[in-house]
Design an enzyme around this catalytic site. Structure first.
Site, short mmCIF file in Angstrom:
data_model
loop_
_atom_site.label_atom_id
_atom_site.label_comp_id
_atom_site.label_asym_id
_atom_site.label_seq_id
_atom_site.Cartn_x
_atom_site.Cartn_y
_atom_site.Cartn_z
N HIS A 1 0.83 5.28 1.14
CA HIS A 1 0.18 6.34 1.93
C HIS A 1 0.26 7.64 1.14
O HIS A 1 1.33 7.99 0.63
CB HIS A 1 0.92 6.58 3.25
CG HIS A 1 1.02 5.40 4.15
ND1 HIS A 1 0.29 5.28 5.31
CD2 HIS A 1 1.78 4.28 4.10
CE1 HIS A 1 0.60 4.16 5.93
NE2 HIS A 1 1.51 3.53 5.21
N HIS B 1 0.85 -1.19 0.00
CA HIS B 1 0.00 0.00 0.00
C HIS B 1 0.88 1.24 0.00
O HIS B 1 2.01 1.22 0.48
CB HIS B 1 -0.94 0.02 1.21
CG HIS B 1 -0.24 -0.12 2.52
ND1 HIS B 1 0.19 -1.33 3.01
CD2 HIS B 1 0.12 0.81 3.43
CE1 HIS B 1 0.78 -1.13 4.17
NE2 HIS B 1 0.76 0.15 4.45
P1 5GP Z 1 2.00 0.55 7.34
O1 5GP Z 1 2.53 0.93 8.68
O2 5GP Z 1 1.89 -0.96 7.17
O3 5GP Z 1 2.74 1.21 6.20
O4 5GP Z 1 0.55 1.17 7.27
C1 5GP Z 1 -0.59 0.51 7.64
C2 5GP Z 1 -1.65 1.56 7.86
O5 5GP Z 1 -2.90 0.92 7.85
C3 5GP Z 1 -1.53 2.30 9.19
O6 5GP Z 1 -1.34 3.69 8.93
C4 5GP Z 1 -2.84 2.00 9.90
O7 5GP Z 1 -3.36 3.12 10.56
C5 5GP Z 1 -3.75 1.55 8.77
N1 5GP Z 1 -4.74 0.56 9.13
C6 5GP Z 1 -4.58 -0.54 9.90
N2 5GP Z 1 -5.73 -1.24 10.00
C7 5GP Z 1 -6.64 -0.56 9.24
C8 5GP Z 1 -8.03 -0.78 8.94
O8 5GP Z 1 -8.66 -1.74 9.38
N3 5GP Z 1 -8.63 0.14 8.14
C9 5GP Z 1 -7.96 1.23 7.63
N4 5GP Z 1 -8.65 2.07 6.85
N5 5GP Z 1 -6.65 1.47 7.90
C10 5GP Z 1 -6.01 0.58 8.69
#
Ligand code: 5GP
Ligand code: ZN
Length: 133
Positions: free
Chosen positions: A102, A100
Site C-alpha cells: 500500500h 501487495h
Molecule cells: P490488505 O488488507 O490485504 O493488506 O489489503 C487489501 C486491499 O485491497 C484493501 O485495502 C482493499 O480495499 C483492497 N481491495 C480489495 N478488493 C479490491 C478490488 O477488487 N479492487 C481494488 N482496487 N482494491 C481492492
C-alpha cells in the site's frame, strides 16, 4: 496465476481496476476502499502470498516500483508524505492473499493515526537478547 485470486485476475486484466501504472512485472491501481486520496496498491503480477514466500528478485523489482510510484503520487497529488504498508497474515490485517504494498499519501494534519504504546526498558532489553540474530 492462482484461481480465485482477485489480484491475479486484476493483473491479468480479467477484472477491471483503476490502473495507474503497468510494467513487465508489476501493476499499480487505486485501492477501492482508500485510507486517503490516492491510496494505491502495488501488485506483482506473479502470485505469491506475502513477503516470506516471494523471491528476492521480485521483491527488489516491486520495492523499486513502490519508490517510483510514491514519488509520482507525492508530486501529482501535492502530498506532504506517505506511508508504505505491507500486511502479512490475517492477524496483521491482510485480507487479500496476494503480495501487495500500500502507498498511502498523507497530508499535514490529516486524521489517520497509528497509535503506539510506551516501551518498558527491562522488557525491551530481555526481548532484544532473546531474538538477536
Ligand atoms: P490488505 O488488507 O490485504 O493488506 O489489503 C487489501 C486491499 O485491497 C484493501 O485495502 C482493499 O480495499 C483492497 N481491495 C480489495 N478488493 C479490491 C478490488 O477488487 N479492487 C481494488 N482496487 N482494491 C481492492
Ligand atoms: Zn494472486
Amino acid at each position: 496465476m492462482k484461481n480465485d485470486c482477485i489480484f491475479c485476475a486484476m493483473a491479468a486484466g480479467e477484472i477491471p481496476c483503476f490502473k495507474i501504472r503497468e510494467d513487465g512485472d508489476v501493476i499499480a491501481c487505486l485501492d477501492i476502499n482508500p485510507f486517503s486520496r490516492g491510496h494505491t496498491l502495488v501488485i506483482p503480477k506473479r502470485h505469491s502470498t506475502g513477503l516470506l514466500d516471494t523471491d528476492d528478485a521480485t521483491l527488489a523489482a516491486v520495492i523499486a516500483d513502490v519508490k517510483k510510484i510514491a514519488a509520482h503520487l507525492k508530486e501529482k497529488l501535492g502530498a506532504d508524505g506517505f506511508n508504505v504498508l505491507q500486511n502479512n497474515g490475517a492477524a496483521a490485517g491482510q485480507s487479500v492473499s496476494h503480495l501487495h504494498f500500500h502507498i498511502i499519501p498523507r497530508r499535514n494534519g490529516d486524521p489517520l493515526v497509528f497509535e503506539n504504546g510506551k516501551g518498558d526498558m527491562e522488557e525491551l532489553k530481555a526481548l532484544a537478547d532473546a531474538i538477536r540474530m
